[in-house]
Structure formats: C-alpha cells, structure tokens
Design an enzyme around this catalytic site. Structure first.
Site, PDB file in Angstrom:
ATOM      1  N   LYS A 138     -36.442 -26.670  31.959  1.00  0.00           N
ATOM      2  CA  LYS A 138     -35.041 -25.844  32.053  1.00  0.00           C
ATOM      3  C   LYS A 138     -33.817 -26.498  32.565  1.00  0.00           C
ATOM      4  O   LYS A 138     -32.689 -26.555  31.975  1.00  0.00           O
ATOM      5  CB  LYS A 138     -35.471 -24.522  32.787  1.00  0.00           C
ATOM      6  N   ARG A 153     -35.561 -13.718  35.719  1.00  0.00           N
ATOM      7  CA  ARG A 153     -36.963 -14.051  36.111  1.00  0.00           C
ATOM      8  C   ARG A 153     -37.457 -12.840  36.002  1.00  0.00           C
ATOM      9  O   ARG A 153     -38.908 -12.695  35.967  1.00  0.00           O
ATOM     10  CB  ARG A 153     -37.069 -14.557  37.394  1.00  0.00           C
ATOM     11  N   ARG A 204     -42.058 -34.908  40.438  1.00  0.00           N
ATOM     12  CA  ARG A 204     -40.572 -34.650  39.978  1.00  0.00           C
ATOM     13  C   ARG A 204     -39.733 -35.224  41.193  1.00  0.00           C
ATOM     14  O   ARG A 204     -40.208 -35.178  42.508  1.00  0.00           O
ATOM     15  CB  ARG A 204     -40.395 -33.143  39.650  1.00  0.00           C
ATOM     16  N   ARG A 246     -38.336 -32.248  45.733  1.00  0.00           N
ATOM     17  CA  ARG A 246     -38.024 -30.676  46.311  1.00  0.00           C
ATOM     18  C   ARG A 246     -39.201 -30.064  47.337  1.00  0.00           C
ATOM     19  O   ARG A 246     -40.011 -30.473  47.244  1.00  0.00           O
ATOM     20  CB  ARG A 246     -37.920 -29.686  45.387  1.00  0.00           C
ATOM     21  N   ARG A 295     -45.707 -20.407  41.943  1.00  0.00           N
ATOM     22  CA  ARG A 295     -44.793 -20.043  41.537  1.00  0.00           C
ATOM     23  C   ARG A 295     -45.113 -19.825  39.731  1.00  0.00           C
ATOM     24  O   ARG A 295     -44.637 -19.068  39.304  1.00  0.00           O
ATOM     25  CB  ARG A 295     -43.858 -21.186  41.662  1.00  0.00           C
TER      26      ARG A 295
HETATM   27  P1  AMP Z   1     -36.034 -23.091  40.379  1.00  0.00           P
HETATM   28  O1  AMP Z   1     -35.001 -24.177  41.092  1.00  0.00           O
HETATM   29  O2  AMP Z   1     -35.372 -22.354  39.320  1.00  0.00           O
HETATM   30  O3  AMP Z   1     -37.358 -23.540  40.281  1.00  0.00           O
HETATM   31  O4  AMP Z   1     -35.953 -21.954  41.765  1.00  0.00           O
HETATM   32  C1  AMP Z   1     -36.535 -22.329  42.938  1.00  0.00           C
HETATM   33  C2  AMP Z   1     -36.615 -20.885  43.638  1.00  0.00           C
HETATM   34  O5  AMP Z   1     -35.550 -20.126  44.026  1.00  0.00           O
HETATM   35  C3  AMP Z   1     -37.665 -19.918  42.887  1.00  0.00           C
HETATM   36  O6  AMP Z   1     -39.119 -20.436  43.385  1.00  0.00           O
HETATM   37  C4  AMP Z   1     -37.486 -18.721  43.682  1.00  0.00           C
HETATM   38  O7  AMP Z   1     -37.767 -18.719  45.100  1.00  0.00           O
HETATM   39  C5  AMP Z   1     -35.946 -18.962  43.818  1.00  0.00           C
HETATM   40  N1  AMP Z   1     -35.063 -18.285  42.631  1.00  0.00           N
HETATM   41  C6  AMP Z   1     -34.660 -18.932  41.573  1.00  0.00           C
HETATM   42  N2  AMP Z   1     -34.021 -18.147  40.848  1.00  0.00           N
HETATM   43  C7  AMP Z   1     -34.287 -16.792  40.885  1.00  0.00           C
HETATM   44  C8  AMP Z   1     -34.457 -15.862  40.338  1.00  0.00           C
HETATM   45  N3  AMP Z   1     -33.670 -15.282  39.048  1.00  0.00           N
HETATM   46  N4  AMP Z   1     -34.930 -14.546  40.854  1.00  0.00           N
HETATM   47  C9  AMP Z   1     -35.565 -14.909  42.063  1.00  0.00           C
HETATM   48  N5  AMP Z   1     -35.962 -15.873  42.574  1.00  0.00           N
HETATM   49  C10 AMP Z   1     -35.175 -17.028  42.259  1.00  0.00           C
END
Ligand code: AMP
Length: 220
Positions: A13, A88, A128, A163, A174
């Site tokens: 994404k 999400r 990654r 990360r 996740r």
């Molecule tokens: P990402 O970078 O999109 O993988 O997001 C990293 C983390 O941020 C996720 O595992 C969640 O803990 C939190 N997070 C990101 N976007 C959301 C969302 N839309 N709703 C809830 N938690 C989020």
C-alpha cells in the site's frame, strides 16, 4: 479523487500509494506514518497510541477518526488524496464516507484492494527496510529489492531501518486483525464505491493496471 488503499500490512500500500501520489499529483496520507511521527515526537497523542502500535493492535476508532479528519481539513488534500492504512474498520469507513459527503460532495471516491497471500506478506514484511529520512521514505526489501549499499538508501544516502513492529510475531497478529475486518470493509466498498482488486505480483504491472482503472473511472 480520494483513493483508499486497502490491503493487509506488507501488501505494498505504501509503495504503490507513493508512486500513485507522484504520478497523479495527490498527497498520500498514511495513518501509520502520522502515528509513528507522533510517537517519535513524544506528543500526548503519541504516548496514548504507542502501546497499540508496538503490540500490533489497532489504535481505537475514535482517536484514529479524529486524527484523519483533522488531517483531511488541510489544504493539500482538499481536492483529493491517497489514503494508505485508513480506513481499517467499517466504523472508520463510514466516518470517512460521511466526512467526504459533507465536506467534499463533488469528489470521486474509489478503493483499491491489494490482495497478497499471507505467507508472501510475512516474507515481505520481515525483510522490509525503510529509509529513516522522512521526506524520502523509500522502501526496500532485503530479498527482493536490496539497497546497493547495505543499510543505506540508494536515493538519499540516509540510514535504512526495520520498523519496530515488522517482526514475525507482530506481523502475524496484524494479519489476523486485518482478516477480522477485511471482509466487511471490502463489502462496504463494493457496495458504496468503485472497488478494484489486484494481486500486485510485479510492481510495474500492478501500477500500470491500477492507473488504467483509475483513468477509466475518472472519465465515467
Ligand atoms: P501501518 O503503517 O499502516 O502498517 O500501521 C502501523 C500501525 O498503526 C498499525 O498496526 C496500527 O497499530 C496503527 N494504525 C494505522 N492505521 C490505523 C487505522 N486506520 N486504525 C487503527 N490503527 C491504525
């Protein structure tokens, strides 16, 4: 146009969102990036959400929705944006639908689903590497897209890091959370918007197909 990127963590994404953002001249808005920045800056919000993110849980809907709404009021996203990692949950999708209906009634809305098998996702995420220079943010993979020099970004020369939540245990969690919500979320977008699903096996081909779909959708 508001383009929602749907897909589990590690489906591309961020990578595809960044390319589309440059090619279509739309700001990319990543909730994960916004949250990580708040954690790094040790803000009140950052302290509140840190434990959710590091354990692989979702940040609660009310906090997430407020964060995105205030970001969507900024100038650079008033005609459109690429949303990476939001929504999400169906509650977030519904909040976004209402926000855009009230504030951007003319804007077209579309969702792109990146669909990748789980075993491939785990391989991608644990390998990654991300550029620590925020204005660059380039994404590498130790197996499939290694940097020319170990640990250094090809583009800007900054340090590359993994990360904190990109370990197998957290990724598996996740993924589980993603699958709990994804069916309802995909159904939501199938009913409410145009939805385009793709298995992005090769990046160039996926980007080309998505852009063709978006171009066709824009003309409708
Ligand atoms: P990402 O970078 O999109 O993988 O997001 C990293 C983390 O941020 C996720 O595992 C969640 O803990 C939190 N997070 C990101 N976007 C959301 C969302 N839309 N709703 C809830 N938690 C989020």
């Amino acid at each position: 146009m508001y383009i929602v990127m749907l897909g589990a963590p590690g489906t591309g994404k961020g990578t595809i969102g960044k390319i589309l953002s440059q090619d279509l001249n739309l700001s990319a808005l990543s909730t994960g990036d916004i949250f990580r920045e708040q954690i790094n800056k040790r803000t009140v919000l950052g302290k509140k959400i840190q434990s959710y993110i590091e354990s692989g849980n979702l940040v609660p809907d009310d906090v997430t929705i407020e964060t995105v709404k205030s970001r969507l009021l900024e100038d650079d996203v008033k005609d459109g944006a690429i949303l990476d990692g939001f929504p999400r949950t169906v509650a977030q999708a519904e909040a976004l639908r209402i926000f855009l209906k009230e504030n951007r009634p003319q804007a077209k809305r579309v969702a792109i689903e990146l669909d990748v098998p789980d075993d491939e996702i785990i391989r991608r995420v644990v390998n990654r590497l991300i550029c620590t220079n925020k204005s660059c943010g380039a994404i590498y993979n130790r197996e499939t897209k290694p940097p020319k020099q170990v640990g250094i970004c090809d583009i800007c020369g900054s340090e590359l890091k993994r990360r904190k939540d990109d370990n197998e245990e957290t990724v598996t969690k996740r993924l589980g959370i993603y699958h709990q919500n994804s069916k309802d979320l995909i159904d939501f977008y199938r009913k409410n918007n145009a939805l385009y699903s793709i298995y992005p096996k090769e990046l160039d081909v996926a980007v080309k197909n998505i852009k063709e779909f978006l171009e066709e959708y824009r003309r409708k």
